[in-house]
Scaffold this active site. Structure first.
Site, short mmCIF file in Angstrom:
data_model
loop_
_atom_site.label_atom_id
_atom_site.label_comp_id
_atom_site.label_asym_id
_atom_site.label_seq_id
_atom_site.Cartn_x
_atom_site.Cartn_y
_atom_site.Cartn_z
N ASP A 81 6.27 10.73 16.04
CA ASP A 81 6.17 9.44 15.35
C ASP A 81 7.53 9.15 14.71
O ASP A 81 7.69 9.22 13.49
CB ASP A 81 5.05 9.49 14.31
CG ASP A 81 3.70 9.67 14.96
OD1 ASP A 81 3.21 8.71 15.57
OD2 ASP A 81 3.16 10.79 14.92
N ALA A 116 -1.36 21.90 19.02
CA ALA A 116 -0.26 22.84 18.78
C ALA A 116 0.91 22.21 18.03
O ALA A 116 1.66 22.91 17.34
CB ALA A 116 0.20 23.43 20.11
N ALA A 128 -7.99 16.25 14.38
CA ALA A 128 -7.91 16.43 15.83
C ALA A 128 -6.62 17.20 16.13
O ALA A 128 -5.75 16.76 16.89
CB ALA A 128 -7.96 15.10 16.58
N LEU A 129 -6.52 18.34 15.48
CA LEU A 129 -5.27 19.09 15.47
C LEU A 129 -4.94 19.70 16.84
O LEU A 129 -5.84 20.03 17.63
CB LEU A 129 -5.35 20.20 14.42
CG LEU A 129 -5.66 19.72 13.00
CD1 LEU A 129 -5.74 20.91 12.04
CD2 LEU A 129 -4.64 18.71 12.50
N GLN A 173 7.73 6.31 12.15
CA GLN A 173 7.01 6.71 10.93
C GLN A 173 7.91 7.63 10.07
O GLN A 173 8.03 7.44 8.86
CB GLN A 173 5.73 7.45 11.32
CG GLN A 173 5.09 8.24 10.19
CD GLN A 173 3.72 8.78 10.56
OE1 GLN A 173 2.75 8.05 10.58
NE2 GLN A 173 3.61 10.06 10.84
N HIS A 208 0.67 20.02 15.48
CA HIS A 208 0.34 20.16 14.05
C HIS A 208 0.51 21.61 13.60
O HIS A 208 1.02 21.88 12.51
CB HIS A 208 -1.13 19.77 13.81
CG HIS A 208 -1.45 18.34 14.05
ND1 HIS A 208 -2.29 17.92 15.05
CD2 HIS A 208 -1.04 17.21 13.40
CE1 HIS A 208 -2.40 16.61 15.01
NE2 HIS A 208 -1.65 16.15 14.03
O1 PAF Z 1 0.97 10.90 11.53
C1 PAF Z 1 -0.19 10.87 11.06
O2 PAF Z 1 -1.06 11.65 11.43
C2 PAF Z 1 -0.53 9.84 10.00
O3 PAF Z 1 0.17 8.65 10.22
C3 PAF Z 1 -0.32 10.34 8.56
C4 PAF Z 1 1.15 10.66 8.29
C5 PAF Z 1 -1.16 11.59 8.33
C6 PAF Z 1 -0.75 9.27 7.56
O4 PAF Z 1 -2.10 8.93 7.74
#
Ligand code: PAF
Length: 281
Positions: free
Chosen positions: A152, A35, A32-33, A155, A37
């Site tokens: 994130d 801008a 579900a890309l 993360q 990404h």
């Molecule tokens: O940020 C994301 O899209 C996800 O957490 C990742 C890093 C691809 C891991 O599934």
């Protein structure tokens, strides 16, 4: 762009480049890309001879089965966007490739305080699932450089900590949040918002930008009260948490700190959105 559906197919494509010691840049995604990404792909393209993007909706990082079910999967659009951005390889494994024999066990790594706050409390098991798949993907792709968005934030901190702790020779590159024209942080989940929810969502970034303005002259408790009041008054958006945290430890801070980030999670209807803004340079 080449497509690999298995680790064996990926090795067939990458081995000749590995033999030439070509740098591989890796952008892990769940598809579900948008801008945001694509900005990672473009940076990876500029810094490496070979760019691999993975699309894998990782079941172990979803603590809510409905969230996993509704996660958008517009794969044909994604492929077109990756082609246009110059991605060399799309790795799109099936669930059984990444979790063979139905073994969904996750890594039990110790992240100290990093996963005991914010998303870690709000989404139990999320970071264990996330780091498990990131590790599996790193093992499969074996990149020199890996690109993660700062949206994130937690993360990113956990991935960096994991890499440092296990001395994994991958450079983690943090990339700035990309925003819509009205300020909303780009997210794969934005496309799940109905038009009314999409309009309301702008309040999230507007509130964070206001927090940034208040930061140097307002006590943290007062800022938190301001944010809570915004969402109480708005009524539809539900504040899950708002925190001002140290950018290194992610621990909440009470006063002015050298490195601070304001992080927020909100339910907009059924859709969970997160955003953050750095308060210090
Ligand atoms: O940020 C994301 O899209 C996800 O957490 C990742 C890093 C691809 C891991 O599934």
């Amino acid at each position: 762009m080449k497509l690999a559906r298995t680790i064996a197919e990926l090795n067939l494509i990458l081995d000749p480049f590995r033999a030439k010691k070509a740098n591989v840049g890796f952008v892990p995604t769940m598809g579900a890309l948008h801008a945001g990404h694509i900005s990672l792909i473009k940076l990876a393209k500029a810094e490496n001879e070979m760019v691999v993007c993975s699309i894998f909706v990782n079941p172990t990082q979803f603590n809510d089965p409905k969230d996993l079910e509704r996660y958008p999967r517009p794969i044909e659009d994604d492929k077109h966007m990756l082609e246009a951005a110059g991605c060399d390889v799309l790795f799109m494994p099936a669930v059984k490739e990444m979790y063979p024999d139905g073994d969904y066990s996750t890594l039990k790594d110790d992240f100290g305080t990093l996963d005991k706050v914010m998303e870690g409390i709000s989404r139990p098991g999320h970071f264990a699932g996330m780091i498990t798949i990131v590790n599996k993907l790193f093992m499969a792709v074996m990149p020199q450089n890996a690109y993660f968005g700062q949206k994130d934030f937690q993360q990113l901190s956990i991935v960096k900590n994991f890499i440092e702790k296990h001395t994994i020779p991958i450079r983690i590159i943090a990339c700035p949040i990309v925003r819509e024209a009205d300020g909303l942080a780009m997210s794969s989940r934005n496309r799940l918002l109905n038009p009314d929810e999409r309009k309301r969502a702008v309040i999230i970034s507007q509130t964070l930008f206001k927090v940034k303005e208040m930061w140097s002259k307002t006590p943290v408790a007062e800022i938190k009260k301001f944010v809570e009041d915004v969402f109480t008054k708005e009524g539809y958006l539900k504040l899950i948490y708002f925190e001002i945290a140290d950018t290194q430890t992610l621990q909440p801070i009470a006063g002015n700190a050298k490195q601070a980030v304001a992080c927020i999670a909100v339910f907009d209807g059924k859709i969970r959105l997160i955003d953050n803004v750095l308060l210090t340079a």
